[in-house]
Write a protein that holds these residues in place. Sequence first.
Motif, PDB file in Angstrom:
ATOM      1  N   ARG A  23      15.696  31.316 112.655  1.00  0.00           N
ATOM      2  CA  ARG A  23      14.264  31.088 112.823  1.00  0.00           C
ATOM      3  C   ARG A  23      14.016  29.974 113.831  1.00  0.00           C
ATOM      4  NH1 ARG A  23      11.836  30.939 106.700  1.00  0.00           N
ATOM      5  NH2 ARG A  23      12.269  33.103 106.188  1.00  0.00           N
ATOM      6  N   SER A  24      12.799  29.957 114.367  1.00  0.00           N
ATOM      7  CA  SER A  24      12.367  28.890 115.256  1.00  0.00           C
ATOM      8  C   SER A  24      11.545  27.887 114.468  1.00  0.00           C
ATOM      9  CB  SER A  24      11.496  29.457 116.380  1.00  0.00           C
ATOM     10  OG  SER A  24      12.223  30.386 117.148  1.00  0.00           O
ATOM     11  N   ASP A  25      11.571  26.624 114.913  1.00  0.00           N
ATOM     12  CA  ASP A  25      10.745  25.597 114.288  1.00  0.00           C
ATOM     13  C   ASP A  25       9.274  25.985 114.391  1.00  0.00           C
ATOM     14  OD1 ASP A  25      13.086  24.196 113.897  1.00  0.00           O
ATOM     15  OD2 ASP A  25      12.705  22.731 115.480  1.00  0.00           O
ATOM     16  N   ARG A  26       8.486  25.536 113.391  1.00  0.00           N
ATOM     17  CA  ARG A  26       7.050  25.834 113.374  1.00  0.00           C
ATOM     18  C   ARG A  26       6.278  24.585 112.992  1.00  0.00           C
ATOM     19  NH1 ARG A  26       6.912  30.857 109.407  1.00  0.00           N
ATOM     20  NH2 ARG A  26       8.886  29.997 108.757  1.00  0.00           N
ATOM     21  N   ASP A  27       5.078  24.452 113.561  1.00  0.00           N
ATOM     22  CA  ASP A  27       4.160  23.355 113.249  1.00  0.00           C
ATOM     23  C   ASP A  27       2.792  23.927 112.949  1.00  0.00           C
ATOM     24  OD1 ASP A  27       5.893  21.031 113.869  1.00  0.00           O
ATOM     25  OD2 ASP A  27       5.853  21.884 115.883  1.00  0.00           O
ATOM     26  N   TYR A  28       2.051  23.238 112.080  1.00  0.00           N
ATOM     27  CA  TYR A  28       0.694  23.650 111.716  1.00  0.00           C
ATOM     28  C   TYR A  28      -0.120  22.398 111.392  1.00  0.00           C
ATOM     29  CZ  TYR A  28      -3.185  25.348 108.877  1.00  0.00           C
ATOM     30  OH  TYR A  28      -4.432  25.576 108.368  1.00  0.00           O
ATOM     31  N   VAL A  29      -1.370  22.382 111.832  1.00  0.00           N
ATOM     32  CA  VAL A  29      -2.312  21.336 111.448  1.00  0.00           C
ATOM     33  C   VAL A  29      -3.574  22.037 110.958  1.00  0.00           C
ATOM     34  CG1 VAL A  29      -3.649  19.335 112.198  1.00  0.00           C
ATOM     35  CG2 VAL A  29      -1.369  19.715 113.143  1.00  0.00           C
ATOM     36  N   PRO A  58       4.805  11.080 104.294  1.00  0.00           N
ATOM     37  CA  PRO A  58       5.261  12.465 104.326  1.00  0.00           C
ATOM     38  C   PRO A  58       6.051  12.854 103.077  1.00  0.00           C
ATOM     39  CG  PRO A  58       6.649  11.125 105.741  1.00  0.00           C
ATOM     40  CD  PRO A  58       5.569  10.226 105.195  1.00  0.00           C
ATOM     41  N   TRP A  59       5.928  14.122 102.741  1.00  0.00           N
ATOM     42  CA  TRP A  59       6.682  14.720 101.642  1.00  0.00           C
ATOM     43  C   TRP A  59       7.571  15.789 102.247  1.00  0.00           C
ATOM     44  CZ3 TRP A  59       1.178  15.030 101.528  1.00  0.00           C
ATOM     45  CH2 TRP A  59       0.569  13.992 100.811  1.00  0.00           C
ATOM     46  N   GLN A  60       8.699  16.028 101.627  1.00  0.00           N
ATOM     47  CA  GLN A  60       9.618  17.036 102.142  1.00  0.00           C
ATOM     48  C   GLN A  60      10.082  17.959 101.035  1.00  0.00           C
ATOM     49  OE1 GLN A  60      12.844  15.076 104.171  1.00  0.00           O
ATOM     50  NE2 GLN A  60      11.561  14.607 105.937  1.00  0.00           N
ATOM     51  N   ARG A  61      10.450  19.158 101.458  1.00  0.00           N
ATOM     52  CA  ARG A  61      11.076  20.106 100.547  1.00  0.00           C
ATOM     53  C   ARG A  61      12.011  20.977 101.353  1.00  0.00           C
ATOM     54  NH1 ARG A  61      10.584  25.138  99.927  1.00  0.00           N
ATOM     55  NH2 ARG A  61       8.951  26.532 100.522  1.00  0.00           N
ATOM     56  N   ALA A  62      13.027  21.461 100.692  1.00  0.00           N
ATOM     57  CA  ALA A  62      14.009  22.316 101.354  1.00  0.00           C
ATOM     58  C   ALA A  62      13.446  23.704 101.576  1.00  0.00           C
ATOM     59  CB  ALA A  62      15.282  22.397 100.515  1.00  0.00           C
ATOM     60  N   LEU A  63      13.807  24.289 102.698  1.00  0.00           N
ATOM     61  CA  LEU A  63      13.537  25.697 103.009  1.00  0.00           C
ATOM     62  C   LEU A  63      14.890  26.371 103.216  1.00  0.00           C
ATOM     63  CD1 LEU A  63      10.857  25.306 105.834  1.00  0.00           C
ATOM     64  CD2 LEU A  63      10.425  25.940 103.474  1.00  0.00           C
ATOM     65  N   ALA A  64      14.933  27.663 103.108  1.00  0.00           N
ATOM     66  CA  ALA A  64      16.176  28.374 103.412  1.00  0.00           C
ATOM     67  C   ALA A  64      16.539  28.117 104.869  1.00  0.00           C
ATOM     68  CB  ALA A  64      16.007  29.864 103.161  1.00  0.00           C
ATOM     69  N   GLY A  65      17.617  27.390 105.086  1.00  0.00           N
ATOM     70  CA  GLY A  65      18.069  27.097 106.435  1.00  0.00           C
ATOM     71  C   GLY A  65      17.339  25.958 107.113  1.00  0.00           C
ATOM     72  N   GLY A  66      16.569  25.171 106.346  1.00  0.00           N
ATOM     73  CA  GLY A  66      15.843  24.092 107.000  1.00  0.00           C
ATOM     74  C   GLY A  66      15.108  23.177 106.034  1.00  0.00           C
ATOM     75  N   ARG A  67      14.072  22.530 106.555  1.00  0.00           N
ATOM     76  CA  ARG A  67      13.306  21.557 105.780  1.00  0.00           C
ATOM     77  C   ARG A  67      11.847  21.581 106.228  1.00  0.00           C
ATOM     78  NH1 ARG A  67      14.086  18.099 102.260  1.00  0.00           N
ATOM     79  NH2 ARG A  67      16.327  18.268 102.349  1.00  0.00           N
TER      80      ARG A  67
END
Length: 76
Positions: A23-29, A58-67
Amino acid sequence: MSEAAQLFQVEVADRYTPGLSGRSDRDYVSPPQARDAALKLAAFLLDSPTTAPDGDGPWQRALAGGRRTVRLIVTA
């Protein structure tokens, strides 16, 4: 300006390890919104829809293959 009158945006950054996810990185606002609505959206994005996170992130959570990183931004 009081906190009740302030608007907040929710900023989301999904970062992936290409070799693991393909996957490619993604950003959203998000559009500006009241703090309580922004916290509900942040909780949903963190897979915790019944518990609003503390603070502004900031808060973080794991994603499949990323964060995923989520935070609130105060708008003018």
